[in-house]
Design a protein around this motif. Structure first.
Motif, short mmCIF file in Angstrom:
data_model
loop_
_atom_site.label_atom_id
_atom_site.label_comp_id
_atom_site.label_asym_id
_atom_site.label_seq_id
_atom_site.Cartn_x
_atom_site.Cartn_y
_atom_site.Cartn_z
N VAL A 1 -1.61 -4.75 12.52
CA VAL A 1 -0.77 -5.38 11.51
C VAL A 1 -1.56 -5.57 10.21
CG1 VAL A 1 0.55 -7.45 10.92
CG2 VAL A 1 0.64 -6.54 13.24
N ALA A 2 -2.79 -6.05 10.34
CA ALA A 2 -3.64 -6.22 9.16
C ALA A 2 -3.91 -4.89 8.49
CB ALA A 2 -4.95 -6.91 9.54
N GLU A 3 -4.23 -3.88 9.28
CA GLU A 3 -4.55 -2.56 8.73
C GLU A 3 -3.34 -1.98 8.00
OE1 GLU A 3 -7.43 -0.79 8.84
OE2 GLU A 3 -8.58 -2.27 9.97
N ALA A 4 -2.15 -2.17 8.56
CA ALA A 4 -0.94 -1.64 7.93
C ALA A 4 -0.69 -2.29 6.58
CB ALA A 4 0.27 -1.85 8.85
N SER A 5 -1.19 -3.52 6.39
CA SER A 5 -1.02 -4.21 5.12
C SER A 5 -2.08 -3.79 4.10
CB SER A 5 -1.09 -5.73 5.32
OG SER A 5 -2.43 -6.13 5.55
N GLY A 6 -3.03 -2.94 4.52
CA GLY A 6 -4.07 -2.49 3.61
C GLY A 6 -5.36 -3.28 3.72
N THR A 7 -5.41 -4.24 4.63
CA THR A 7 -6.60 -5.07 4.79
C THR A 7 -7.43 -4.59 5.98
OG1 THR A 7 -5.47 -7.01 3.88
CG2 THR A 7 -7.43 -7.42 5.21
N GLN A 8 -8.70 -4.36 5.75
CA GLN A 8 -9.61 -3.94 6.81
C GLN A 8 -10.38 -5.16 7.31
OE1 GLN A 8 -11.91 -0.91 4.82
NE2 GLN A 8 -10.17 0.49 4.65
N VAL A 9 -10.18 -5.48 8.58
CA VAL A 9 -10.78 -6.68 9.18
C VAL A 9 -12.10 -6.32 9.84
CG1 VAL A 9 -10.48 -8.48 10.92
CG2 VAL A 9 -8.54 -7.77 9.50
N TRP A 10 -13.12 -7.16 9.64
CA TRP A 10 -14.43 -6.98 10.25
C TRP A 10 -14.59 -7.97 11.39
CZ3 TRP A 10 -18.52 -3.72 8.23
CH2 TRP A 10 -18.11 -2.93 7.15
N THR A 11 -15.51 -7.66 12.30
CA THR A 11 -15.81 -8.57 13.40
C THR A 11 -17.25 -9.07 13.28
OG1 THR A 11 -16.49 -6.73 14.83
CG2 THR A 11 -14.19 -7.44 14.95
N ASP A 12 -17.53 -10.19 13.97
CA ASP A 12 -18.89 -10.72 13.96
C ASP A 12 -19.68 -10.16 15.15
OD1 ASP A 12 -18.10 -12.15 16.22
OD2 ASP A 12 -17.84 -14.04 15.14
#
Length: 262
Positions: free
Chosen positions: A145-156
């Motif tokens: 969902v985040a990726e489809a919005s154009g946002t690339q999420v990182w993990t710790d």
């Protein structure tokens, strides 16, 4: 899903100070609400692990657009208000009053998006419209969902998604033909992968050229952040970011000045 630099400023990445707790600290769990109970604002309904990501309210006489014949149509037509719009089809009604409805979207056992619609008077008509909406940070939504919005999420280092106000990345806007560039925001610093070198020469928006293949310096600091199997290191003075893995790293230069896109 998260400012898009200049016009790159995505509403979804705007910081909000409103706190959002989980159901253990008194925040309501809408799944336990029987039909007919009082509905607060959408922000009351979400149960974020971190900070509230984004919210909006239409107060007074609604003048924000079309009113609809039923609650479901009002939710479906809210793509210009609710972000990310991809979740609208997944919202389900979880509470009802005579003239208001609460729709929610859950992820990880918590409500992370909520929309309240009202049947009332608008500037041009009467009908159902979005009274308020809220969502947790995009990192708390499913990755797709985040990726489809154009946002690339990182993990710790533990593999947990990191709040997008701590770190996020995104492709440049296509309408400026910058889609080949990637912007990485970390705190107050922004690093750029594959910067447009014509722009770099003309306006000097990066401190140096991007290096697609380099050796990781011994003094590079491991941030613990990772995305798609690639880790992130920083130079001691934070002037460079190194992104990659065992097979090699790229050097992303730091942005000197924000790059404008009309």
């Amino acid at each position: 899903m998260r400012p898009l630099r200049i016009a790159l400023v995505l509403p979804l990445l705007l910081p909000f100070l409103a706190a959002c707790g989980d159901t253990t600290d008194g925040s309501p769990d809408v799944r336990d609400r029987p039909s007919g109970t009082a509905i607060g604002t959408a922000a009351d309904a979400v149960s974020c692990a971190g900070r509230l990501g984004e919210r909006g309210e239409n107060t007074g006489v609604y003048d924000g657009g079309e009113a609809y014949d039923d609650p479901e149509a009002a939710v479906a037509g809210a793509a210009d208000q609710v972000s990310p719009a991809d979740v609208l089809d997944e919202l389900r009604e979880t509470a009802a009053e005579e003239d208001r409805r609460l729709f929610t979207y859950d992820a990880g056992g918590r409500t992370v998006v909520a929309v309240v619609v009202r049947d009332g008077r608008t500037v041009d008509d009467d009908g159902w419209y979005v009274e308020s909406w809220a969502r947790c940070d995009l990192a708390e939504l499913p990755p797709e969902v985040a990726e489809a919005s154009g946002t690339q999420v990182w993990t710790d280092a533990s593999g947990a998604p990191v709040d997008t106000r701590t770190i996020t990345s995104y492709a440049g806007p296509e309408h400026c033909d910058w889609q080949d560039m990637t912007f990485l925001e970390l705190g107050r610093a922004t690093y750029v992968r594959r910067p447009d070198m014509a722009l770099a020469r003309d306006v000097g928006f990066v401190v140096e050229d991007w290096d697609p293949s380099t050796t990781l310096p011994d003094d590079a600091h491991d941030t613990g952040f990772e995305r798609d199997g690639e880790r992130l290191w920083l130079a001691p003075d934070r002037s460079r970011a190194y992104v990659g893995g065992p097979d090699g790293v790229e050097m992303w230069p730091r942005e000197r000045e924000p790059l404008g896109c009309a």
